[in-house]
Design an enzyme around this catalytic site. Structure first.
Site, PDB file in Angstrom:
ATOM      1  N   CYS A 117      -7.465  -5.771   9.158  1.00  0.00           N
ATOM      2  CA  CYS A 117      -6.596  -5.714   8.711  1.00  0.00           C
ATOM      3  C   CYS A 117      -5.118  -5.993   8.938  1.00  0.00           C
ATOM      4  O   CYS A 117      -4.968  -5.766   9.881  1.00  0.00           O
ATOM      5  CB  CYS A 117      -6.124  -4.150   7.588  1.00  0.00           C
ATOM      6  SG  CYS A 117      -5.005  -4.315   6.288  1.00  0.00           S
ATOM      7  N   CYS A 169       0.090  -0.785   9.225  1.00  0.00           N
ATOM      8  CA  CYS A 169       0.361   1.140   8.412  1.00  0.00           C
ATOM      9  C   CYS A 169       0.228   1.575  10.056  1.00  0.00           C
ATOM     10  O   CYS A 169      -0.794   1.767  10.275  1.00  0.00           O
ATOM     11  CB  CYS A 169      -0.361   1.394   7.324  1.00  0.00           C
ATOM     12  SG  CYS A 169      -0.199   0.778   6.575  1.00  0.00           S
ATOM     13  N   CYS A 176      -2.768   4.627  10.435  1.00  0.00           N
ATOM     14  CA  CYS A 176      -4.059   3.403  10.422  1.00  0.00           C
ATOM     15  C   CYS A 176      -5.345   3.607  11.532  1.00  0.00           C
ATOM     16  O   CYS A 176      -4.269   1.786  12.126  1.00  0.00           O
ATOM     17  CB  CYS A 176      -4.279   2.704   9.132  1.00  0.00           C
ATOM     18  SG  CYS A 176      -6.017   2.176   8.535  1.00  0.00           S
ATOM     19  N   CYS A 223     -17.453   3.488  -0.329  1.00  0.00           N
ATOM     20  CA  CYS A 223     -16.003   3.326  -0.383  1.00  0.00           C
ATOM     21  C   CYS A 223     -16.265   1.101   1.474  1.00  0.00           C
ATOM     22  O   CYS A 223     -17.165   2.200   1.655  1.00  0.00           O
ATOM     23  CB  CYS A 223     -15.793   4.131   0.868  1.00  0.00           C
ATOM     24  SG  CYS A 223     -14.282   3.353   1.260  1.00  0.00           S
ATOM     25  N   CYS A 233     -11.480   7.907   6.260  1.00  0.00           N
ATOM     26  CA  CYS A 233      -9.453   7.168   6.272  1.00  0.00           C
ATOM     27  C   CYS A 233      -9.575   6.194   7.332  1.00  0.00           C
ATOM     28  O   CYS A 233      -8.758   8.222   7.990  1.00  0.00           O
ATOM     29  CB  CYS A 233      -8.872   7.498   4.576  1.00  0.00           C
ATOM     30  SG  CYS A 233      -9.417   8.731   3.540  1.00  0.00           S
ATOM     31  N   GLU A 273     -17.174  -1.575   8.208  1.00  0.00           N
ATOM     32  CA  GLU A 273     -17.580  -0.484   7.659  1.00  0.00           C
ATOM     33  C   GLU A 273     -17.425  -0.356   5.899  1.00  0.00           C
ATOM     34  O   GLU A 273     -17.264  -0.811   5.698  1.00  0.00           O
ATOM     35  CB  GLU A 273     -17.932  -0.008   8.891  1.00  0.00           C
ATOM     36  CG  GLU A 273     -17.044   0.572  10.160  1.00  0.00           C
ATOM     37  CD  GLU A 273     -16.553   1.487  10.911  1.00  0.00           C
ATOM     38  OE1 GLU A 273     -16.939   1.459  11.896  1.00  0.00           O
ATOM     39  OE2 GLU A 273     -16.355   2.356  10.494  1.00  0.00           O
TER      40      GLU A 273
HETATM   41  N1  SAH Z   1      -5.592  -1.257   2.542  1.00  0.00           N
HETATM   42  C1  SAH Z   1      -5.902  -0.451   1.074  1.00  0.00           C
HETATM   43  C2  SAH Z   1      -6.929   0.066   0.948  1.00  0.00           C
HETATM   44  C3  SAH Z   1      -7.458   0.907   2.360  1.00  0.00           C
HETATM   45  S1  SAH Z   1      -6.695   2.929   3.411  1.00  0.00           S
HETATM   46  C4  SAH Z   1      -4.469   0.431   1.287  1.00  0.00           C
HETATM   47  O1  SAH Z   1      -3.666   0.429   1.937  1.00  0.00           O
HETATM   48  O2  SAH Z   1      -4.399   1.442   0.202  1.00  0.00           O
HETATM   49  C5  SAH Z   1      -7.633   3.861   1.856  1.00  0.00           C
HETATM   50  C6  SAH Z   1      -6.132   5.745   2.564  1.00  0.00           C
HETATM   51  O3  SAH Z   1      -6.566   5.721   3.849  1.00  0.00           O
HETATM   52  C7  SAH Z   1      -4.889   4.245   2.168  1.00  0.00           C
HETATM   53  O4  SAH Z   1      -4.353   5.475   1.331  1.00  0.00           O
HETATM   54  C8  SAH Z   1      -3.728   5.436   2.873  1.00  0.00           C
HETATM   55  O5  SAH Z   1      -2.643   5.170   3.273  1.00  0.00           O
HETATM   56  C9  SAH Z   1      -5.439   6.141   3.721  1.00  0.00           C
HETATM   57  N2  SAH Z   1      -5.289   5.884   5.617  1.00  0.00           N
HETATM   58  C10 SAH Z   1      -5.233   5.180   6.128  1.00  0.00           C
HETATM   59  N3  SAH Z   1      -5.223   6.160   7.703  1.00  0.00           N
HETATM   60  C11 SAH Z   1      -5.480   7.124   7.825  1.00  0.00           C
HETATM   61  C12 SAH Z   1      -5.178   8.734   7.819  1.00  0.00           C
HETATM   62  N4  SAH Z   1      -5.406   7.979   9.858  1.00  0.00           N
HETATM   63  N5  SAH Z   1      -5.769   9.813   7.438  1.00  0.00           N
HETATM   64  C13 SAH Z   1      -5.459   9.642   6.542  1.00  0.00           C
HETATM   65  N6  SAH Z   1      -5.125   9.168   5.726  1.00  0.00           N
HETATM   66  C14 SAH Z   1      -5.447   7.151   5.985  1.00  0.00           C
END
Ligand code: SAH
Length: 373
Positions: A129, A133, A136, A122, A352, A83
């Site tokens: 991935c 996390c 996420c 983006c 995000c 995406e």
């Molecule tokens: N893998 C990289 C880039 C992708 S995530 C990283 O981890 O930085 C980009 C941003 O989105 C990160 O700062 C992450 O913490 C945030 N993010 C991920 N899941 C989210 C969610 N459910 N709500 C808000 N932000 C989120």
């Protein structure tokens, strides 16, 4: 670029044919080799015979949010999808980074042609991935494979073509914050940066890469002569908390991460960005804001706060606005520029962490989507 030049030389063509091929793919965004009008017909035919193919990934679906954000489902040559998100009014976290300086001029140039002033794309770096996390959505997919540099640039070129936008004429920011962990696909990510800067005309100063905290690569990244700005996903104010939400903290804990951050060679006026996803009653207490202040002390940093984008499959809740503001006030009072990132495209699951292939809940046509989250 060098590879295309070598290809041309290797088949007895002058070196500038490499540049012509490059421009055709990344600037003119042609779809087939026989459309490269700058190349002699016989050379085009020979390339096709040899099995070379060019072209951009296909936009398989698109979803338009009521805030203007567009989420593209981009299909790669092997049928995998990633995406890519278009945000017409920016906010890839660039507030406060000084990049507003040229806005007035840009606005004047753009006003005649387009309705946006500072779009951000983006982009994804992997199919899925591996980082896992807990807040996420992409993590739920696991990792399938790395993207090639051409596939990373291809997402951007495909979206630019779709939007009818041509850098450097029109200003575009790139954030490597889509699906995947860019620093676990480091070489292809860096190669895509060079392709974008040299080929597409988007300077690296308008790019930001976000990492979950792959410490050895943060160090490597600091040594790059040409590099985007760096953002680090912090998301926890102490080791126990960070390990709970980001299990990778077991491998590289806060001490190591903050050491890498402290040693990171920032350029003049550059700031390191820390992203902090606020999870209600998990990491959003005033006490945790004060811990963050201590963590970033001595680093020329800014902080982007992101209230969790909610989703049914996740065990966390989105904090109340007042809680977010209180957290921000503590950081600001300590002298740290802190911004609350506006959620983008929540209604189409483009915000995000929501870049999961939600095709099963999405409409089947290319039409506007009014899904609610
Ligand atoms: N893998 C990289 C880039 C992708 S995530 C990283 O981890 O930085 C980009 C941003 O989105 C990160 O700062 C992450 O913490 C945030 N993010 C991920 N899941 C989210 C969610 N459910 N709500 C808000 N932000 C989120």
């Amino acid at each position: 670029m060098q590879e295309l030049t070598d290809l041309a030389l290797g088949s007895g063509q002058p070196a500038y044919r490499g540049q012509q091929l490059f421009d055709a793919v990344y600037r003119q965004k042609i779809e087939r080799l026989d459309q490269v009008s700058t190349l002699p017909l016989e050379y085009r035919a020979r390339l096709v015979e040899q099995g070379w193919e060019v072209g951009l990934p296909r936009i398989a679906r698109k979803f338009i949010s009521n805030d203007g954000t567009v989420r593209y489902l981009v299909e790669l040559a092997d049928g995998e999808t990633v995406e890519t998100v278009w945000m017409p009014e920016g906010d890839g976290g660039e507030s406060g980074d000084g990049s507003e300086a040229g806005d007035e001029i840009d606005a004047r140039i753009d006003a005649e042609r387009v309705s946006w002033r500072r779009a951000t794309i983006c982009v994804s770096s992997q199919v899925g991935c591996a980082v896992n996390c807990k807040f996420c959505f992409t993590a739920l997919l696991g990792v399938k494979r790395n993207l090639e540099s051409g596939e990373i640039v291809g997402q951007i070129a495909a979206v630019l073509r779709e939007q009818g936008v041509e850098p450097p004429l029109q200003r575009v920011n790139i954030v490597f914050m889509g699906m995947g962990e860019p620093f676990l696909n480091y070489d292809n990510f860096m190669k895509s940066v060079r392709l974008l800067a040299e080929g597409v005309g988007i300077p690296e100063s308008r790019m930001t890469v976000s990492t979950a905290g792959i410490v050895p690569r943060i160090h490597d990244f600091g040594q790059e002569p040409l590099r985007p700005k760096l953002a680090i996903s912090l998301n926890g104010s102490n080791d126990a908390l960070r390990t709970e939400v980001m299990p990778l903290n077991r491998k590289w804990n806060l001490e190591e991460l903050m050491k890498a951050a402290r040693e990171f060679p920032l350029r003049a006026r550059e700031r390191l960005t820390f992203e902090y996803v606020l999870l209600a009653d998990v990491n959003d207490a005033p006490e945790q804001a004060r811990e963050v202040v201590e963590l970033v002390r001595g680093i020329r940093a800014k902080i982007n706060l992101i209230a969790l984008n909610p989703g049914t499959e996740l065990p966390y809740r989105t904090p109340e606005q007042e809680r977010v503001m209180a957290f921000q006030r503590i950081l600001v009072a300590a002298g740290i520029p802190t911004f609350v990132r506006r959620p983008r495209g929540r209604d189409i699951f483009a915000a995000c962490g929501q870049l999961k292939r939600t095709v099963e809940v999405a409409p089947t046509s290319d039409s506007k989507s009014t899904l609610s989250s």
